[in-house]
Design an enzyme around this catalytic site. Sequence first.
Site, mmCIF file in Angstrom:
data_model
loop_
_atom_site.group_PDB
_atom_site.id
_atom_site.type_symbol
_atom_site.label_atom_id
_atom_site.label_comp_id
_atom_site.label_asym_id
_atom_site.label_seq_id
_atom_site.Cartn_x
_atom_site.Cartn_y
_atom_site.Cartn_z
ATOM 1 C CE LYS A 294 -1.969 2.012 3.344
ATOM 2 N NZ LYS A 294 -2.721 2.551 4.628
ATOM 3 C CD1 TRP B 33 -12.826 -1.205 0.709
ATOM 4 C CD2 TRP B 33 -11.837 -2.376 2.120
ATOM 5 N NE1 TRP B 33 -12.820 -2.512 0.373
ATOM 6 C CE2 TRP B 33 -12.320 -3.364 1.277
ATOM 7 C CE3 TRP B 33 -10.969 -3.282 3.163
ATOM 8 C CZ2 TRP B 33 -12.042 -4.604 1.129
ATOM 9 C CZ3 TRP B 33 -10.619 -4.297 3.111
ATOM 10 C CH2 TRP B 33 -11.055 -5.224 2.109
ATOM 11 C CG HIS B 34 -6.772 2.307 4.557
ATOM 12 N ND1 HIS B 34 -5.588 2.029 4.566
ATOM 13 C CD2 HIS B 34 -7.730 1.622 5.154
ATOM 14 C CE1 HIS B 34 -5.598 0.764 5.412
ATOM 15 N NE2 HIS B 34 -6.811 0.462 5.693
ATOM 16 C CE1 TYR B 35 -14.642 5.619 1.822
ATOM 17 C CE2 TYR B 35 -13.839 3.502 0.690
ATOM 18 C CZ TYR B 35 -14.727 4.302 1.554
ATOM 19 O OH TYR B 35 -16.015 3.675 1.995
#
Length: 591
Positions: free
Chosen positions: A424, A525-527
């Site tokens: 990531k 899903w770290h938006y």
Amino acid sequence: MAAFVRAVKLFVCLVLWLSTLSSLQGAKDLYEFRYPFIKRASSFSSSSSFSSSNIDKVSYDYIIVGGGTAGCPLAATLSQNFSVLLLERGGVPFSNANVSFLSNFHIALADTSPTSASQPFISTDGVLNARARVLGGATCINAGFYTRANSYFIERVGWDARLVNESYPWVEKQIVHQPKLAQWQNAFKDSLLDVGVSPYNGFTYDHIYGTKVGGTIFDRFGRRHTAAELLASANPKLLTVLVYATVQKVLFDKTGKRPMAMGVIFKDENGNQHQAFLTNNRRSEVILSCGAIGTPQMLMLSGIGPKAELKKFNISMVLRNEFVGKGMADNPMNSVFVPSNRPVEQSLIQTVGITKKGVYIEASSGFGQSQDSIQCHHGILSAEIGQLSTIPPKQRTPEAIQAFVKRKRDLPHEAFQGGFILEKVARPISTGHLNLVNTNIDDNPSVTFNYFGHPRDLRRCVNGIRMAAKVIQSDRFTNFTKCDKPTVEKLLNMSVKANINFIPKHTNDTKSLQQFCKDTVITIWHYHGGCHVGKVVNPDHKVLGTNRLRIVDGSTYSESPGTNPQGTVLMMGRYMGVKILRRRLGKAACV
């Protein structure tokens, strides 16, 4: 003999099923006893009132829109001294097996029914994504990893470090656990150290360069503990939580110099509309905690946003702010398959490599289930029930599904016994935007994250993939997986075939790491973003140009804190709640 074995297996399955059913029923009974203030939205009556009030209509000191990762600790904290109404569009997590158990992690994400805890969406970049729709928010559908933000993040956002260090433990003591390290995670840890991601920092919540084991919201039995459980710390006499309460918009009084929030309109599970109002006290507030997707959308539907956007959908303008929905970002992630010739237990994120190259390296394992899964389905990776099923029907052609299934069947079985190394990009420079598609709050807005729009993000991804390959090729890992050392091309080839997004693939995906990064990008899903500090809210998170309206969630972040943001978002709910109480009551707040 074969009949006897089948009978025994059937009996065991029946016992397990009854045990699970009993456990879920017990959870339902327990939450109704432990959280008597949680009710369905249809039970709301605008003419009811607190026993201490003689007014004709009920009013609240604080109305919180969104019972998620920040909303639950915020509500629990504010209710110590003031009346709070918490409105959540989804249901409760306590008796939902897909939410409660680690083994069902991928099934929760694959559930695309209208009342599921996970609401899928596809960004315009072609990346499949999800947002929570349940009390407890993303803590109900994520991989459970818990870590704190690095100290530089706290300094950059201007938070009180002392209060931050008081707020993290408040969360940790209630729902965070030290994981029992899975064999896969242990091999991954040793491999990270072998390739130079050092030192080994052991088990810690802190964000430190090197390799570490973080916390988890899954306990040793594999049961998930969500933000909803923090509501047990609330004052039950002053808190009302309504589930299946979908807020349509914020109501404003526009007679003064600045629009002032007065309350909200919401619909219940039967489609009936209700209004909830704040007290007349100037310090009462509507607080939006709808998340990075929901909060910018809610502001625009309430009349706060870019002029052209509001005009396009004939929304009456309350306040023009061209920055609402801007600066949307998501940390791009790419995964590399790791084949294994030995059975591997299920594990989500437990170990992480925090590198100095601007990338984080994580791992998961064991979601192939069994040999039958190759001919059946692959959970979140399934064409039939997984992420591909979230694709609009017109695009989900039989040919596309069959091609996907064939790619899966062409993979060696050991791929499904193994797991993934996840890379990531930290603090991406690339940003995008969020726009409305209609005025229906139930529908997802249009979101663009612009993955790898900046060349630095792409360079970091390439470095991360190279490091992931070295980890997989290390002696520690190959000794564990009982596989020959795979070439980088073989690893990339398997990973491209298994990848699911709507980005067209190229013939040089396995030759060019840059192309591999761009073509196989997915999300973890770290938006975040869309309502940045200084542009949409002030440093106290009050919405600029308004009175009695505040935002407390990840939409205010310009970067994702730490390796995984949930710990800091949970802390933020407690932190902001305490800060509000202390400013309003001083020492009398007793928090």
